[in-house]
Design a protein around this motif. Structure first.
Motif, PDB file in Angstrom:
ATOM      1  N   UNK A 280       0.827  -1.119   0.053  1.00 14.94           N
ATOM      2  CA  UNK A 280       0.007  -0.063  -0.021  1.00 14.94           C
ATOM      3  C   UNK A 280       1.024   1.160   0.078  1.00 14.94           C
ATOM      4  N   UNK A 281       1.614   1.346  -1.127  1.00 13.34           N
ATOM      5  CA  UNK A 281       2.455   2.674  -1.120  1.00 13.34           C
ATOM      6  C   UNK A 281       1.941   3.851  -1.876  1.00 13.34           C
ATOM      7  N   UNK A 282       0.660   3.584  -2.531  1.00  8.26           N
ATOM      8  CA  UNK A 282       0.172   4.872  -2.978  1.00  8.26           C
ATOM      9  C   UNK A 282      -1.417   4.465  -3.335  1.00  8.26           C
ATOM     10  N   UNK A 283      -2.074   5.587  -3.595  1.00  7.20           N
ATOM     11  CA  UNK A 283      -3.523   5.428  -3.884  1.00  7.20           C
ATOM     12  C   UNK A 283      -3.694   4.601  -5.031  1.00  7.20           C
ATOM     13  N   UNK A 284      -2.742   4.500  -6.334  1.00  4.06           N
ATOM     14  CA  UNK A 284      -3.118   3.728  -7.457  1.00  4.06           C
ATOM     15  C   UNK A 284      -2.930   2.234  -6.895  1.00  4.06           C
ATOM     16  N   UNK A 285      -1.813   1.828  -6.045  1.00  6.06           N
ATOM     17  CA  UNK A 285      -1.908   0.655  -5.682  1.00  6.06           C
ATOM     18  C   UNK A 285      -3.033   0.054  -4.917  1.00  6.06           C
ATOM     19  N   UNK A 286      -3.699   0.971  -4.090  1.00  8.26           N
ATOM     20  CA  UNK A 286      -4.597   0.665  -3.203  1.00  8.26           C
ATOM     21  C   UNK A 286      -5.780   0.354  -3.878  1.00  8.26           C
ATOM     22  N   UNK A 287      -5.859   1.042  -5.199  1.00  9.21           N
ATOM     23  CA  UNK A 287      -7.165   0.950  -5.722  1.00  9.21           C
ATOM     24  C   UNK A 287      -6.927  -0.292  -7.178  1.00  9.21           C
ATOM     25  N   UNK A 288      -5.873  -0.834  -7.147  1.00 10.93           N
ATOM     26  CA  UNK A 288      -5.387  -1.614  -8.310  1.00 10.93           C
ATOM     27  C   UNK A 288      -6.112  -3.005  -8.398  1.00 10.93           C
ATOM     28  N   UNK A 289      -6.224  -3.416  -9.596  1.00  9.42           N
ATOM     29  CA  UNK A 289      -6.810  -4.665  -9.891  1.00  9.42           C
ATOM     30  C   UNK A 289      -6.057  -5.401 -10.758  1.00  9.42           C
ATOM     31  N   UNK A 290      -4.797  -5.989 -10.524  1.00  6.62           N
ATOM     32  CA  UNK A 290      -3.705  -6.369 -11.532  1.00  6.62           C
ATOM     33  C   UNK A 290      -4.249  -7.200 -12.552  1.00  6.62           C
ATOM     34  N   UNK A 291      -3.584  -7.306 -13.541  1.00  8.02           N
ATOM     35  CA  UNK A 291      -3.741  -8.373 -14.666  1.00  8.02           C
ATOM     36  C   UNK A 291      -3.328  -9.809 -14.209  1.00  8.02           C
ATOM     37  N   UNK A 292      -2.208  -9.698 -13.381  1.00  8.20           N
ATOM     38  CA  UNK A 292      -1.754 -11.000 -12.942  1.00  8.20           C
ATOM     39  C   UNK A 292      -2.701 -11.633 -12.047  1.00  8.20           C
ATOM     40  N   UNK A 293      -3.756 -11.039 -11.157  1.00 10.42           N
ATOM     41  CA  UNK A 293      -4.516 -11.677 -10.477  1.00 10.42           C
ATOM     42  C   UNK A 293      -5.538 -12.411 -11.394  1.00 10.42           C
ATOM     43  N   UNK A 294      -5.953 -11.750 -12.329  1.00 15.62           N
ATOM     44  CA  UNK A 294      -7.000 -12.455 -13.316  1.00 15.62           C
ATOM     45  C   UNK A 294      -6.287 -13.549 -14.052  1.00 15.62           C
ATOM     46  N   UNK A 295      -4.876 -13.643 -14.255  1.00 10.41           N
ATOM     47  CA  UNK A 295      -4.350 -14.703 -15.135  1.00 10.41           C
ATOM     48  C   UNK A 295      -4.442 -15.788 -14.017  1.00 10.41           C
ATOM     49  N   UNK A 296      -4.234 -15.579 -12.723  1.00  9.43           N
ATOM     50  CA  UNK A 296      -4.145 -16.660 -11.723  1.00  9.43           C
ATOM     51  C   UNK A 296      -5.629 -17.345 -11.510  1.00  9.43           C
ATOM     52  N   UNK A 297      -6.420 -16.124 -11.816  1.00 11.35           N
ATOM     53  CA  UNK A 297      -7.869 -16.790 -11.497  1.00 11.35           C
ATOM     54  C   UNK A 297      -8.301 -17.595 -12.781  1.00 11.35           C
ATOM     55  N   UNK A 298      -7.842 -17.101 -13.972  1.00 16.80           N
ATOM     56  CA  UNK A 298      -8.076 -17.910 -15.437  1.00 16.80           C
ATOM     57  C   UNK A 298      -7.444 -19.159 -15.155  1.00 16.80           C
TER      58      UNK A 298
END
Length: 377
Positions: A280-298
């Motif tokens: 949690x280093x910035x607001x962008x990270x706090x709001x992020x939903x990274x593609x790698x999370x979706x890749x793992x889910x897929x």
């Protein structure tokens, strides 16, 4: 046929989101081209998956990196893009650093053109930026965003932030999701890295760099007394050598070299769970939903994630994993212990289902709807 210039301020060798968008545009009957910066060893005129690429070789590139020289390079890029592509129908600006390019071309050279702003992050609150740079970025964005005909963002929280901060119509959320992919489970990682059958595999996939919990994950496994789980780092980045050193010293830490994008899902599908410990280093990270999370889910993997707003909401709401409340090695190990006692099969099924529901095939519909609405104006 509508012509589209997708502008990036990099050499366009790894940007999967931009590539997916342009493939979707081409398949829908648009004529897209990606305009990027030239780097040694790359072609000025190129193509990737049928998408044309024009890399601009800057005359001013040999100049230094002080502010004046950087501005000269930037304005040369704007001028070169304008000269070659000013008559195109749509300028698709990826990230805040390309938005001035599109705005200036639209105002000076082609007022009939449509302008799309595609914010890949919360552009004004990025990790590592000074308060002055963040303030300057926010001022620039506040002024220029008004010239956009449509705005794309990557999470619901970021859409909320733009709507409330700039008092504009709510941007369209285009998630960083992969295409639906029929992944088959295998024992690849277990066989390739000689991991015993009685040990579960937690995989970290993506850029191996600071701010993503790499050091914490390494320390957690270095301190882990149990031998029931190993971690595999798949990717590249400035912390790769650190991972290799830990892998040399600890038998429960492994490294797998980076692979082409089309090989990622089949490989990680041979793991048992994924890890996403963005800090949690910035607001962008706090709001992020990274593609790698979706890749793992897929790939059908349950995930353990850091306690950030969007990732936590995604994982908890769909019952696809667990959340680490504190970013410490001890807390990470506690959650891993809890995960190993959970129903990994059910979590994996849930992950695959939500990945299919949010796949790129679903995201491109929203993107093309916005494009078609602009075309009708």
């Amino acid at each position: 046929m509508k012509t589209v210039v997708s502008i990036v301020l990099n050499d366009f060798t790894h940007d999967s989101r931009v590539l997916k968008e342009n493939i979707s545009l081409k398949n829908a009957g648009y004529s897209p081209i990606v305009v990027a910066l030239h780097e040694p060893g790359l072609s000025e005129l190129d193509s990737r998956d049928g998408i044309g690429i024009r890399r601009i070789r800057l005359i001013t590139k040999k100049l230094g990196k002080n502010l004046i020289f950087q501005l000269l390079k930037y304005f040369e890029f704007i001028l070169r893009v304008a000269v070659e592509f000013k008559d195109y129908d749509v300028f698709h600006c990826n990230d805040l650093n390309t938005l001035p390019v599109g705005v200036l071309i639209k105002l000076i050279f082609n007022r009939k053109a449509s302008l799309i702003y595609d914010a890949h992050e919360l552009e004004t609150d990025l990790a590592g930026e000074t308060k002055f740079r963040k303030t300057l970025a926010k001022l620039l964005e506040r002024v220029l965003i008004k010239f956009s005909d449509h705005i794309f963002v990557v999470s619901e929280s970021i859409a909320d932030w733009y709507e409330h901060t700039y008092k504009i119509s709510r941007p369209t959320v285009i998630l960083n999701a992969p295409r639906a992919f029929p992944v088959q489970k295998s024992n690849y990682l277990r066989e390739y890295l000689k991991i015993p059958n009685d040990q579960k595999i937690l995989v970290y996939v993506g850029r191996i760099t600071s701010g993503r919990g790499v050091e914490l994950l390494l320390k957690a496994f270095a301190q882990r007394p149990k031998t029931d789980c190993v971690v595999v780092f798949l990717g590249y980045g400035p912390l790769k050598d650190l991972v290799l050193q830990f892998a040399k010293d600890y038998s429960n830490i492994h490294y797998h070299h980076a692979v082409p994008e089309n090989e990622v899902l089949p490989i990680i599908a041979s793991a048992d769970a994924g890890a996403h410990f963005i800090e949690n280093a910035c607001l962008s990270y706090y709001f992020c939903l990274p593609n790698k999370l979706f890749e793992c889910a897929m790939a059908g993997l349950p995930c353990v994630v850091s306690d950030l707003k969007e990732m936590k909401r995604f994982v908890v709401a769909h019952e696809i994993g667990l959340v680490v409340k504190e970013m410490t090695p001890h807390a990470i190990n506690e959650v891993i212990d809890q995960l190993l006692k959970s129903d990994l099969f059910k979590m994996g099924e849930n992950a695959r289902k939500v990945a299919e529901e949010n796949s790129w095939e679903k995201q491109e519909i929203k993107m093309l709807t916005a494009y078609n609405e602009l075309a009708e104006k």
